[in-house]
Design a protein around this motif. Sequence first.
Motif, PDB file in Angstrom:
ATOM      1  N   THR A  50       0.792  -1.232   0.000  1.00  9.47           N
ATOM      2  CA  THR A  50       0.000   0.000   0.000  1.00  9.47           C
ATOM      3  C   THR A  50       0.824   1.283   0.000  1.00  9.47           C
TER       4      THR A  50
ATOM      5  N   GLN B 179      -0.475   5.178   0.061  1.00  9.26           N
ATOM      6  CA  GLN B 179      -0.657   5.621   1.429  1.00  9.26           C
ATOM      7  C   GLN B 179       0.669   5.562   2.184  1.00  9.26           C
TER       8      GLN B 179
ATOM      9  N   ASN C 238       3.405   5.354   5.068  1.00  7.29           N
ATOM     10  CA  ASN C 238       3.361   4.680   6.367  1.00  7.29           C
ATOM     11  C   ASN C 238       4.574   5.058   7.209  1.00  7.29           C
TER      12      ASN C 238
ATOM     13  N   ALA D  76      -8.413   7.466   3.585  1.00  2.99           N
ATOM     14  CA  ALA D  76      -7.308   6.506   3.546  1.00  2.99           C
ATOM     15  C   ALA D  76      -7.785   5.111   3.948  1.00  2.99           C
TER      16      ALA D  76
END
Length: 253
Positions: free
Chosen positions: A101, A105, A107, A219
């Motif tokens: 991901t 997105q 992290n 998200a």
Amino acid sequence: MAFRPGALRFVKNSQRVTFRFARKKSLFIIPAMTNEAVLQLDLPGIKKIKSGKVRDIFDLEDRFLFVATDRISAFDVVMPNGIPRKGEILTQVSYFWFDQTQGFQPNHLLSQPGEELPAKLAPFKKQLAGRSMLVKKAKPLTIECVVRGYLAGSGWKEYKQSGTVCGIKLPPGLQDSSELPEPIFTPATKAETGHDENISYEEAAQLVGRDIAERARSASLKIYSFARDYARKRGIIIADTKFEFGMLTGRLF
């Protein structure tokens, strides 16, 4: 979270289990099986700042060290026994989904599977092998970000009574475990003790601010939809899930 296209493959022999991650040259070898579950973990000289139901968090000054133990929790109760190497599997699964991901997105991850630990952690290499990750020091949001794609559990119980899930009106005629027309975002409080409690989106916005709440909702739905589709192609149903986000330098991680 954690996996990679093509995936998490297990190669087993009498001495080791090898995780081969597709697309990148990552390779982590877990040593021979042990029957001892890691329930408590202390690293002398390294400050532990929190012990959760499963994970322990240590402060390395410029970053955090997350360590997944073999503890088991159910309904907010930590069991006296554990599952040997459970923490290793959880960590590798997390690495997988973070990798999947990260293209859409950001992290908090600072390490990769199999990488050498910082020098100060070298004395604890054996205890940390396969079950640890280094992460950015983001500030956690005070809400849990739950996404439901199927009608199950407490959602089904509420739907039978009122036709809603966490106050969100759903179409009539759905059955237990029906797939919802669209995934729904149902935030919850982040309780230090006891059960998290479902709250409305408006309540979540009051707790963290409307802008952050909207970013977290967007998200969460995007990650869930991606993971649901990935798993569905492989014969797995992800009915619902929970995400935890943090803020750092104005960004959501």
